[in-house]
Design a protein around this motif. Structure first.
Motif, mmCIF file in Angstrom:
data_model
loop_
_atom_site.group_PDB
_atom_site.id
_atom_site.type_symbol
_atom_site.label_atom_id
_atom_site.label_comp_id
_atom_site.label_asym_id
_atom_site.label_seq_id
_atom_site.Cartn_x
_atom_site.Cartn_y
_atom_site.Cartn_z
ATOM 1 N N SER A 37 46.247 9.136 51.168
ATOM 2 C CA SER A 37 46.292 8.302 51.593
ATOM 3 C C SER A 37 47.718 7.974 51.590
ATOM 4 O O SER A 37 47.754 7.415 49.885
ATOM 5 C CB SER A 37 44.960 6.136 51.663
ATOM 6 N N GLY A 38 48.349 7.645 52.819
ATOM 7 C CA GLY A 38 50.143 7.253 52.225
ATOM 8 C C GLY A 38 50.028 8.450 52.929
ATOM 9 O O GLY A 38 51.968 8.783 52.539
ATOM 10 N N CYS A 39 49.902 10.069 53.585
ATOM 11 C CA CYS A 39 50.699 10.979 53.204
ATOM 12 C C CYS A 39 51.337 10.866 55.114
ATOM 13 O O CYS A 39 52.076 11.585 55.659
ATOM 14 C CB CYS A 39 49.666 12.513 53.586
ATOM 15 N N GLY A 40 50.967 9.765 55.798
ATOM 16 C CA GLY A 40 51.582 10.226 57.732
ATOM 17 C C GLY A 40 50.530 10.388 58.353
ATOM 18 O O GLY A 40 51.332 10.009 59.422
ATOM 19 N N LYS A 41 49.262 10.025 58.131
ATOM 20 C CA LYS A 41 48.467 10.431 59.420
ATOM 21 C C LYS A 41 48.841 9.278 60.493
ATOM 22 O O LYS A 41 48.738 10.097 61.593
ATOM 23 C CB LYS A 41 47.419 10.520 58.685
ATOM 24 N N SER A 42 48.927 8.404 60.396
ATOM 25 C CA SER A 42 48.791 7.221 60.935
ATOM 26 C C SER A 42 50.294 7.293 61.891
ATOM 27 O O SER A 42 50.414 7.036 62.994
ATOM 28 C CB SER A 42 48.693 6.295 60.346
ATOM 29 N N THR A 43 50.896 7.775 60.711
ATOM 30 C CA THR A 43 52.666 7.245 61.778
ATOM 31 C C THR A 43 52.716 8.629 62.267
ATOM 32 O O THR A 43 52.668 8.669 63.497
ATOM 33 C CB THR A 43 53.506 8.094 59.934
ATOM 34 N N LEU A 44 52.152 10.393 62.013
ATOM 35 C CA LEU A 44 52.352 10.997 62.994
ATOM 36 C C LEU A 44 51.106 10.675 64.225
ATOM 37 O O LEU A 44 51.874 10.780 65.135
ATOM 38 C CB LEU A 44 51.590 12.431 62.495
ATOM 39 N N ILE B 63 61.714 9.163 59.237
ATOM 40 C CA ILE B 63 62.469 8.406 57.745
ATOM 41 C C ILE B 63 61.980 7.365 58.515
ATOM 42 O O ILE B 63 62.459 6.454 59.260
ATOM 43 C CB ILE B 63 63.411 8.664 57.897
ATOM 44 N N PHE B 64 60.856 6.164 57.290
ATOM 45 C CA PHE B 64 61.195 4.736 57.559
ATOM 46 C C PHE B 64 62.552 4.448 56.269
ATOM 47 O O PHE B 64 62.139 4.795 55.125
ATOM 48 C CB PHE B 64 59.911 3.932 56.883
ATOM 49 N N LYS B 65 63.577 3.548 57.152
ATOM 50 C CA LYS B 65 64.889 2.815 56.247
ATOM 51 C C LYS B 65 65.142 2.193 56.465
ATOM 52 O O LYS B 65 64.835 0.577 57.452
ATOM 53 C CB LYS B 65 66.126 3.546 57.087
HETATM 54 N N1 LIG Z 1 56.549 0.112 59.296
HETATM 55 C C1 LIG Z 1 56.663 0.773 57.737
HETATM 56 N N2 LIG Z 1 57.397 0.562 57.328
HETATM 57 C C2 LIG Z 1 58.238 1.507 56.246
HETATM 58 N N3 LIG Z 1 57.512 2.097 55.734
HETATM 59 C C3 LIG Z 1 56.201 2.272 56.594
HETATM 60 C C4 LIG Z 1 56.013 2.126 57.786
HETATM 61 N N4 LIG Z 1 54.953 2.396 57.759
HETATM 62 C C5 LIG Z 1 54.404 3.263 56.635
HETATM 63 N N5 LIG Z 1 54.736 3.378 56.124
HETATM 64 C C6 LIG Z 1 54.830 4.432 55.364
HETATM 65 O O1 LIG Z 1 55.041 5.935 55.172
HETATM 66 C C7 LIG Z 1 54.246 6.921 54.831
HETATM 67 C C8 LIG Z 1 53.023 6.844 55.729
HETATM 68 O O2 LIG Z 1 51.929 6.137 55.667
HETATM 69 P P1 LIG Z 1 51.054 6.108 57.132
HETATM 70 O O3 LIG Z 1 51.057 7.088 57.944
HETATM 71 O O4 LIG Z 1 50.399 4.453 57.289
HETATM 72 O O5 LIG Z 1 50.044 7.148 55.994
HETATM 73 P P2 LIG Z 1 48.434 7.696 56.067
HETATM 74 O O6 LIG Z 1 47.344 6.856 57.337
HETATM 75 O O7 LIG Z 1 48.468 8.736 56.480
HETATM 76 O O8 LIG Z 1 47.391 6.744 54.784
HETATM 77 C C9 LIG Z 1 53.427 5.139 53.645
HETATM 78 O O9 LIG Z 1 54.067 6.043 52.884
HETATM 79 C C10 LIG Z 1 53.772 4.258 54.111
HETATM 80 O O10 LIG Z 1 54.465 3.466 53.408
#
Ligand SMILES: Nc1ncnc2c1ncn2[C@@H]1O[C@H](COP(=O)(O)OP(=O)(O)O)[C@@H](O)[C@H]1O
Ligand SMILES: [Mg+2]
Lengths: 264, 262
Positions: B41-48, B11-13
């Motif tokens: 895009s935006g589904c959280g791949k990079s985040t994971l 969760i990004f706060k």
């Molecule tokens: N540092 C951050 N602060 C707030 N929200 C973020 C941050 N990084 C990513 N997000 C949000 O998390 C979600 C997933 O992002 P991301 O993992 O980059 O997606 P993907 O790589 O699948 O396109 C997006 O909605 C993005 O806006």
């Protein structure tokens, strides 16, 4: 061969430019002072008199001593400011609280011309070397602190992430990534700080000193010797240019070349 | 299982709002497998990927690497980004040995390794160039060489070829496949290209957005090398593409708030 040629052409065109400038200067002198006599000779110098005055000042050893004194002072003041400025900058980067409140104060202090600190300096240190060192240092400290802070804060976060996945952290991360990445900014700050220091030095010497270029300049005024004043001014300009070209521009060029910023 | 993603939530706060990227996500990654992550895009791949790398902390849950909890980035999980993330103040070869130097490998030895990987990525002539002198494709190859040089067990690749022209991408895909077959590294590879995913991977993980999570996992049991136009590949691609379109459509609908349709 081609490169040598273009360098030679560059040098010649520069020399030509200054010859023309001196010629114009001499012409204005001839017309204004000698022929029409609108200006008195002691208010408008001629190139020949300035040169003669510089030779005289050099032969009597006044000019070499003044140059050495001024350079020594600025080296001391500038080095001090690098030390203190770096410390303030690093503190601002390290502590959020300081960054929040100190950085706007530092920015404000940076806009204050450092000669305004002279009364303070004299009250604290008396009319001596320390007062001048203080004025020089305080003129450039804040510029350095600001450049360190903004340089480090603006490092591309991607660089840091990449370095961290390769196992770089803590002090090593600073040494191998953050500082090199902030270098273009920091060098700009160092250069700006040098010019602040140089101005502060001249102002300080004109007002207080018993030695140094600024003092020789004021001494020329006291003697109503406009050629001496002009001569010293030229020496100050040349010294400033030489340091800029030999030190800062050289370093800047090197960084620009590596980073591929704006080819010149 | 070399990597276990165990009930991970992120969760990004920020001051104004909370973004729930995913809740209780579970994923097991096998040793030596080539796993692709796809999704809108935006589904959280990079985040994971960042959480697995240790660059980002999970809000809840944990990532286990051979049974140990991941808390920091480490050279055992090298990451490659969409942008090359090379250091402009270093020459190509010094970029490639950056991680080795950190690890304390002697300079001569590090250079030898770097030269091997630069040869592999066809960059030997450019080892003394600065980064700005290279094209985008060459930069990404340097990043690949740097990544391989670390010889990490796990390679995390976030759309590494996404910004490249199709020719360069094709060459690098082949190169990566060869290297993977030779070294049997574990690779987690994010891509937005279904074609790339089907060509490269053992498994494809389709992620969904809002709520984020794993929608479906495909086992790709096709023989290698795979040809883009072979029936089996085309068939596989169309089935993944259908599900992906559905997910993308959902996101678009939510974003544009109209009767969007693909
Ligand atoms: N540092 C951050 N602060 C707030 N929200 C973020 C941050 N990084 C990513 N997000 C949000 O998390 C979600 C997933 O992002 P991301 O993992 O980059 O997606 P993907 O790589 O699948 O396109 C997006 O909605 C993005 O806006
Ligand atoms: Mg992404």
């Amino acid at each position: 061969m081609q490169r040598l040629n273009s360098i030679l052409i560059g040098v010649f065109s520069k020399i030509l430019f200054y010859l023309i400038l001196i010629l114009i200067w001499e012409t204005i002198f001839q017309i204004g002072v000698k022929w029409l006599q609108i200006w008195k000779p002691y208010t408008f110098p001629s190139p020949a008199f300035v040169l003669r005055s510089l030779i005289k000042l050099t032969q009597s050893n006044v000019l070499p001593i003044a140059i050495a004194t001024s350079l020594r002072r600025i080296m001391i003041g500038y080095t001090t400011s690098i030390g203190i400025g770096t410390l303030i900058g690093v503190l601002m980067v390290s502590f959020k609280f300081l960054d929040k409140h100190l950085s706007s104060l530092v920015l404000g202090l940076q806009t204050l011309p450092s000669i305004c600190w002279l009364p303070f300096a004299i009250l604290w240190f008396g009319l001596n070397e320390n007062a001048i060192t203080f004025v020089i240092a305080i003129g450039s400290t804040f510029a350095i602190a600001m450049s360190i802070e903004s340089g480090i804060k603006n490092v591309n976060p991607l660089f840091i992430r990449a370095a961290r996945t390769m196992g770089s952290k803590g002090y090593k991360l600073y040494r191998t990534v953050i500082i090199p990445a902030a270098m273009p900014n920091i060098v700009m700050g160092l250069k700006q700080a040098w010019s602040f220091a140089w101005r502060a030095l001249m102002a300080g010497e004109m007002l207080t000193a018993t030695k140094g270029l600024g003092q020789v300049l004021m001494w020329g005024r006291d003697l109503a010797d406009i050629s001496q004043v002009m001569g010293v001014m030229i020496v100050i300009i040349i010294l400033g240019l030489v340091v800029d070209k030999l030190v800062f521009s050289a370093v800047e060029k090197n960084i620009r070349h590596k980073w591929g910023l704006l080819h010149r | 299982m070399v990597l276990v993603v165990n009930n991970v939530s992120k969760i990004f706060k920020s001051r104004s709002k909370e973004t729930v990227v995913f809740n209780s996500l579970n994923l097991n990654i096998r040793k030596g497998e080539f796993l692709c992550l796809i999704g809108p895009s935006g589904c959280g791949k990079s985040t994971l990927l960042n959480i697995i790398a240790g660059l980002e902390q999970a809000t809840e849950g944990e990532v286990l690497l051979e049974g140990k909890v991941v808390s920091d980035p480490g050279p055992d999980r090298i990451m490659m980004f969409q942008e090359a993330a090379l250091f402009p103040w270093l020459k190509v070869i010094d970029n490639v040995i950056f991680g080795l130097k950190i690890a304390g490998v002697k300079k001569g030895e590090a250079y030898k390794m770097a030269e091997r990987y630069l040869h592999m990525t066809h960059l030997s002539q450019f080892k003394n160039a600065y980064i700005h002198e290279l094209s985008g494709g060459m930069r990404q190859r340097v990043a690949l060489a740097r990544c391989l040089c670390m010889d990490a067990e796990i390679m995390l690749m976030d759309e590494p070829f996404g910004a490249l022209d199709s020719q360069t991408r094709f060459i690098l895909q082949l190169e990566l496949q060869k290297i993977w077959e030779a070294t049997k590294k574990t690779i987690i590879f994010v891509t937005h290209s279904v074609e790339e995913a089907v060509l490269l991977s053992d498994r494809i993980v389709l992620m969904s957005a809002n709520p984020g999570g794993i929608k479906k996992i495909y086992e790709i049991n096709l023989p290698r090398p795979r040809e883009v136009d072979s029936d089996a590949v085309v068939h596989q691609m169309s089935s993944v593409l259908k599900d992906l379109k559905e997910e993308v459509g959902k996101v678009a609908k939510a974003e544009f708030d109209t009767d969007w349709c693909l």
